[in-house]
Design a protein around this motif. Structure first.
Motif, PDB file in Angstrom:
ATOM      1  N   SER A 194      -8.031  -2.903  -0.834  1.00 31.00           N
ATOM      2  CA  SER A 194      -8.466  -3.610   0.371  1.00 31.00           C
ATOM      3  C   SER A 194      -8.327  -5.114   0.226  1.00 31.00           C
ATOM      4  CB  SER A 194      -9.919  -3.264   0.665  1.00 31.00           C
ATOM      5  OG  SER A 194     -10.708  -3.601  -0.480  1.00 31.00           O
ATOM      6  N   ALA A 205      -8.953   4.789  10.429  1.00 34.73           N
ATOM      7  CA  ALA A 205      -7.566   4.332  10.496  1.00 34.73           C
ATOM      8  C   ALA A 205      -6.725   5.234  11.386  1.00 34.73           C
ATOM      9  CB  ALA A 205      -6.967   4.274   9.097  1.00 34.73           C
ATOM     10  N   VAL A 263      -6.220  -0.783   9.222  1.00 37.81           N
ATOM     11  CA  VAL A 263      -7.111  -1.944   9.328  1.00 37.81           C
ATOM     12  C   VAL A 263      -6.294  -3.178   9.679  1.00 37.81           C
ATOM     13  CG1 VAL A 263      -8.854  -3.343   8.181  1.00 37.81           C
ATOM     14  CG2 VAL A 263      -8.592  -0.941   7.542  1.00 37.81           C
ATOM     15  N   GLY A 293     -13.605  -2.849  -0.272  1.00 38.92           N
ATOM     16  CA  GLY A 293     -13.684  -1.398  -0.304  1.00 38.92           C
ATOM     17  C   GLY A 293     -15.114  -0.893  -0.382  1.00 38.92           C
ATOM     18  N   ASN A 307     -12.736   4.677   1.681  1.00 39.30           N
ATOM     19  CA  ASN A 307     -11.820   5.801   1.439  1.00 39.30           C
ATOM     20  C   ASN A 307     -12.455   6.842   0.525  1.00 39.30           C
ATOM     21  OD1 ASN A 307     -11.775   4.421  -0.927  1.00 39.30           O
ATOM     22  ND2 ASN A 307      -9.595   3.931  -0.906  1.00 39.30           N
ATOM     23  N   ASP A 336      -5.200   1.738   4.906  1.00 41.13           N
ATOM     24  CA  ASP A 336      -5.338   0.279   4.973  1.00 41.13           C
ATOM     25  C   ASP A 336      -4.396  -0.342   6.002  1.00 41.13           C
ATOM     26  OD1 ASP A 336      -7.031   0.884   2.941  1.00 41.13           O
ATOM     27  OD2 ASP A 336      -6.093  -0.371   1.423  1.00 41.13           O
ATOM     28  N   THR A 355     -10.712   4.848   5.756  1.00 40.29           N
ATOM     29  CA  THR A 355      -9.301   4.602   5.432  1.00 40.29           C
ATOM     30  C   THR A 355      -8.848   5.656   4.429  1.00 40.29           C
ATOM     31  OG1 THR A 355     -10.087   3.080   3.736  1.00 40.29           O
ATOM     32  CG2 THR A 355      -9.354   2.099   5.800  1.00 40.29           C
ATOM     33  N   TRP A 396       0.834  -1.198   0.000  1.00 41.92           N
ATOM     34  CA  TRP A 396       0.000   0.000   0.000  1.00 41.92           C
ATOM     35  C   TRP A 396       0.879   1.262   0.000  1.00 41.92           C
ATOM     36  CZ3 TRP A 396      -2.433  -3.046   4.484  1.00 41.92           C
ATOM     37  CH2 TRP A 396      -3.449  -3.893   4.003  1.00 41.92           C
ATOM     38  N   PHE A 434     -13.523  -0.955   3.854  1.00 44.02           N
ATOM     39  CA  PHE A 434     -12.488   0.081   3.766  1.00 44.02           C
ATOM     40  C   PHE A 434     -13.110   1.247   3.005  1.00 44.02           C
ATOM     41  CE2 PHE A 434      -8.304  -2.425   4.212  1.00 44.02           C
ATOM     42  CZ  PHE A 434      -8.898  -3.601   4.629  1.00 44.02           C
ATOM     43  N   CYS A 470      -7.086   7.821   1.667  1.00 42.51           N
ATOM     44  CA  CYS A 470      -6.298   7.476   0.487  1.00 42.51           C
ATOM     45  C   CYS A 470      -5.493   8.718   0.109  1.00 42.51           C
ATOM     46  CB  CYS A 470      -7.216   7.079  -0.670  1.00 42.51           C
ATOM     47  SG  CYS A 470      -6.330   6.744  -2.203  1.00 42.51           S
TER      48      CYS A 470
END
Lengths: 634, 311
Positions: free
Chosen positions: B64, B184, B37, B104, B133, B34, B210, B28, B131, B212
């Motif tokens: 994810s 997160a 998580v 996601g 984002n 992420d 999460t 990532w 997840f 990004c």
């Protein structure tokens, strides 16, 4: 054509109890020692609309419809719509009578319910009856039913009349009524049955020749549909999980499984859509339960992605594709074999799946079992292809055909003790997709979640030995080759014992001409071959079931042994012929196609006619309902 | 004797067992949510007493979906949007497994939305981590179902004309019995919420914010976050469906303005899980179905015994 056969058609509206009445009548004929075959024709509608069930009964083998039929029981349609003038659906009230006249043979019998049907509304009815020497009995079945019970019991009155006219014994009919009906409705039905029977004998003199045939079975028979065959095959293979979404005609298999699974300690899940259905089967199988799903064309299209995931992740699943006429919604209640290419090739990437198309209810049982064996032994999706014809038609099968050992094997699966010695990567992850130690057949034994020392990753991506995403070219080639090798192994496995071949052969061992067909068109072809040989033609046939991996050896041998062949299938683009040419790379100039895609299955006479026109050089054009497609070179 | 001895095993569990021994480093982007998580999941699993080999993590497609590669357990990296139907069937087949699905916001609320709705409705005893984002990351920054109205991207050059989906409200309406949102940027809360989710007997949905940083917001934009259970500004009963609904509605509204509300939004401990419902009507065996295939003494039923109806 069987010399002495009854083809009895009961016609009425959907919702008038035609199905249950005909089921019992078919069983009564079977119990009397006859071979029976049933065919149902119905609209996509809950109530009303012209529907019929045809029962063919003979002391000879019957595994298709006959040509036309010889006894019509026309009941009224309780739910017929009243049309305005020029309505596109016409006068529905008289349809149970008017729609069924074209196929009634000369000398046939018509019994119609004069309480609900008025023959004078049908143009030239009397003239046609006279011309065709039909024996017409207008009987007020409705009044008889009303007098002793309820109006719907006119079915039973019709059975009583039928039995009297055919000089058939009532005992088996009564026994079956006792089994099927609760006490409260049994009594009035019994009264109506006897009254109708006696009334005919007392009040009518008849001079028709048709009588119920007589026969004898060497062993006990059961009346089984193609859908029963599939479901029972699955149960006997230890399948205890099904997920599905309703769609005609697949719903039959789904329903049968859902009724029995709870009693067998299994699980049936009706879910939100077919994508989910196939994905659930995958999830259950991954966790160590033998699982299946299925649908018809449109729903099967939604399964494309989970199907591909099963191929890539090497997860065993069995799917059923119960074809109906397409494209799109098509003819929802009518058969066609138009999904062949869809089934073989749908989903991205190279196809790596097993596809069988059984031709009869008994083959549906056998080949569903083989499909499970192949799926679980080789960790591959296997698809059983049936259609609206095979799913709904009933045929007598020896009960002993089901007296078999169950096979709950999960295929190559390691126990925790075996996992101790299995290859692991330095992290301790089980190398489920090992390069080094595959069995000779390309299969690598799997572990199941919850087992000690078995953890691994599985993914729809290309992956390495531990299941992790990997794009390295060498690994890619190795993994692809191992997956594809399974198809060769399966072919070898299937060819190893000719006794258990899924292909079916008809006619003499040696013949000048051949007929090739696949799936449910087999019955009509079998009968056509008999007739053609009786008429002095030299012809034999093969019914092909192994579509992937293709029955290459058997079809090659068959086609090499004949001068020319007719390929019979229910679609417009000769898909099976195309498959044969693609797989074999030869014989193109030998293969003429006989196609039918009007929503009805082949009748034997249509195959006979197609053969005579093309192979025997007869100049006449085929009937309006079939089409000949000339041979093309490879 | 069980064929699945990892299930129910009583022993000390080191969180490092969940870190793959080789290639432990996720791919990532630096600063990606992420990581949060993964970290909180690795902490939560040992604390609820679950080992890698009794855990089945089922993921979808996207950044994810890579979670499987970095968490050492049984894993099934499925296809886009379909983690839930695969996961819930595995749970039915072998209920002793700790089944976690993850994906996601596009995976769960877009392409897999139908499965999300129905899995929540059925209340399977499993945990679903989304997840969220607010963007499609792996395909390089397209507008997603949770992107705010007006969000501009290469596929929405004039800005999205759509209001974002309301994940918490949708979850509640659909029937989930544990619904939480965490972030997160708040790993301690995330760990606690994941523990509760796994221990909950029913469908537990965790909307996990999460960030990004490559295509959308960075971590700073989810700070400060407010824990609705700890803040004095919010007072509602997580067991009360109506109060929960109002709280969710507000939470979803204010996220657009940059106010990040997290915590537990709805908890229903009384609703039976799907397995219990199905067993109550006799449509699911009491013993795990997967065990039966290893039971040499089991007398398998035969279709031959069903033939009476066909005679």
């Amino acid at each position: 054509m069987a010399d002495n056969e009854l083809i009895w058609r009961i016609a009425g509206g959907s919702g008038d109890g035609i199905d249950s009445t005909s089921q019992n009548f078919a069983k009564a004929l079977m119990r009397s020692g006859l071979n029976v075959f049933t065919h149902r024709h119905y609209p996509s509608r809950i109530r009303g609309g012209h529907t019929y069930v045809e029962i063919r009964a003979s002391d000879e083998v019957v595994d298709s419809r006959g040509d036309g039929y010889n006894f019509l029981l026309a009941l009224g349609d309780s739910f017929a719509r009243n049309p305005k003038e020029n309505a596109y659906y016409g006068n529905e009230e008289v349809k149970p009578l008017s729609e069924n006249l074209d196929e009634l043979r000369e000398g046939g019998i018509i019994v119609y319910d004069s309480g609900l049907l008025d023959a004078s509304e049908i143009p030239d009815f009397e003239e046609r009856a006279e011309e065709n020497d039909w024996h017409v009995f207008d009987i007020d079945l409705r009044s008889m039913a009303r007098e002793h019970g309820r109006e719907i019991m006119r079915n039973t009155a019709g059975i009583g009349v039928t039995a009297a006219l055919l000089e058939m014994d009532l005992d088996e009919i009564e026994n079956l009524m006792e089994n099927a009906m609760p006490e409260k409705i049994l009594e009035p039905n019994r009264t109506i049955l006897h009254e109708a029977y006696e009334m005919v004998n007392e009040e009518y003199e008849f001079d028709h020749d048709l009588r119920v045939p007589t026969g004898e079975h060497e062993e006990e028979q059961v009346l089984i549909s193609g859908s029963n065959g599939v479901a029972y095959g699955a149960l006997d293979e230890g399948c205890r999980f099904i997920a599905g979404y309703p769609m005609t005609p697949w719903t039959d298999v789904f329903t049968i499984m859902s009724q029995h699974l709870p009693k067998f300690g299994g699980i049936s899940e009706q879910v939100e859509d077919e994508i989910a259905a196939a994905a659930l089967a995958l999830g259950a199988s991954h966790a160590g339960v033998k699982a299946m799903s299925g649908s018809s064309g449109g729903g099967f299209a939604l399964m494309s992605e989970p199907l591909g995931l099963a191929e890539m992740s090497e997860t065993p699943i069995v799917l059923v594709e119960a074809m109906r006429a397409g494209p799109s919604t098509g003819l929802p209640t009518k058969p066609e074999q138009g999904d062949l290419e869809h089934i073989l090739y749908t989903s991205q990437g190279d196809s790596c799946r097993v596809v069988f198309a059984p031709g009869t209810p008994q083959e549906a049982y056998e080949q569903t079992r083989t499909a499970f064996e192949m799926a679980y032994n080789y960790q591959i999706p296997a698809i059983v292809v049936i259609d609206q014809k095979l799913s709904g038609e009933n045929q007598n099968v020896p009960a002993s055909a089901f007296d078999r050992d169950p096979n709950p094997s999960l295929g190559p699966t390691l126990t925790e003790a075996q996992l101790e010695d299995a290859p692991h990567d330095p992290s301790g992850i089980f190398q489920r997709f090992s390069h080094d130690d595959p069995e000779d057949d390309g299969v690598r034994p799997r572990s199941l979640p919850g087992q000690k020392r078995g953890r691994f990753l599985v993914t729809g991506n290309e992956h390495n030995e531990s299941g992790h995403i990997e794009e390295d070219p060498d690994n890619r080639i190795t993994q692809m080759d191992l997956r594809m090798k399974k198809l060769e192994s399966i072919r070898e496995d299937l060819d190893s014992d000719p006794e258990t071949s899924n292909q079916t052969y008809f006619g003499p061992d040696e013949a000048d001409y051949g007929i090739v067909t696949w799936g449910s068109s087999q019955g009509a072809v079998r009968e056509a071959v008999e007739r053609l040989n009786d008429d002095g033609h030299s012809v034999k046939a093969i019914g092909v079931s192994d579509l992937m991996p293709f029955a290459e050896k058997e079809v090659t041998e068959f086609l090499e042994s004949v001068d020319e062949a007719l390929v019979v299938e229910m679609n417009a683009t000769a898909q099976f012929r195309g498959l044969t040419q693609r797989e074999l790379g030869q014989f193109g100039e030998k293969l003429t196609s006989l196609l039918k895609y009007d929503g009805n299955p082949f009748e034997p006479a249509e195959v006979v006619e197609g053969f005579e026109i093309q192979i025997a050089g007869n100049e006449e054009a085929p009937t309006a309902n079939t089409r000949l497609e000339p041979a093309v070179s490879d | 004797m069980s064929a699945f001895n990892a299930i129910g095993e009583e022993r000390e569990i080191d969180r490092e067992e969940f870190t793959p021994g080789i290639e432990p480093q996720p791919t990532w982007c630096p600063g990606c949510g992420d990581f949060g998580v993964l970290k909180s999941l690795k902490q939560a699993l040992p604390e609820v007493g679950r080992t890698p080999e009794e855990t089945l993590l089922v993921t979808g497609i996207g950044c994810s979906g890579k979670l499987n590669s970095y968490l050492d357990s049984y894993g099934f990296h499925t296809i886009h949007g379909r983690s839930l139907p695969v996961a819930r069937a595995a749970k039915l087949a072998n209920p002793g497994l700790e089944v976690i699905a993850a994906g996601g916001d596009g995976d769960g609320y877009g392409i897999g939305g139908n499965h999300f709705m129905h899995t929540a409705r059925e209340n399977h005893d499993m945990t679903y981590i989304v997840f969220n984002n607010e963007i499609f990351g792996l395909t390089k920054g397209q507008t997603s179902p949770t992107s705010p109205k007006g969000h501009k991207s290469k596929t929405q050059p004039s800005g999205s004309a759509k209001d974002p989906i309301r994940p918490l409200s949708l979850s509640l309406t659909s029937g989930a019995s544990y619904i939480a949102r965490t972030a997160a940027v708040n790993p301690n809360q995330a760990k606690e919420i994941l523990k509760e989710a796994m221990e909950h007997d029913g469908f537990a949905h965790v909307d996990f914010l999460t960030q990004c940083p490559t295509w959308n917001k960075d971590a700073k934009q989810y700070v400060p976050y407010i824990d609705v259970q700890e803040s004095d500004d919010y007072d509602f009963d997580v067991h009360d469906r109506q109060e929960a609904q109002e709280m969710m509605y507000e939470t979803e509204n204010v996220l657009k303005e940059g106010t990040v509300l997290t915590g537990r939004f709805y908890v229903d401990e009384d609703r039976p899980s799907y397995q219990e419902e199905k067993q109550a009507i006799g449509e699911m065996p009491e013993e795990p179905l997967a065990e039966r295939y290893f039971d040499d003494d089991y007398e398998w039923e035969r279709s031959y015994d069903l033939l009476d109806r066909h005679r």
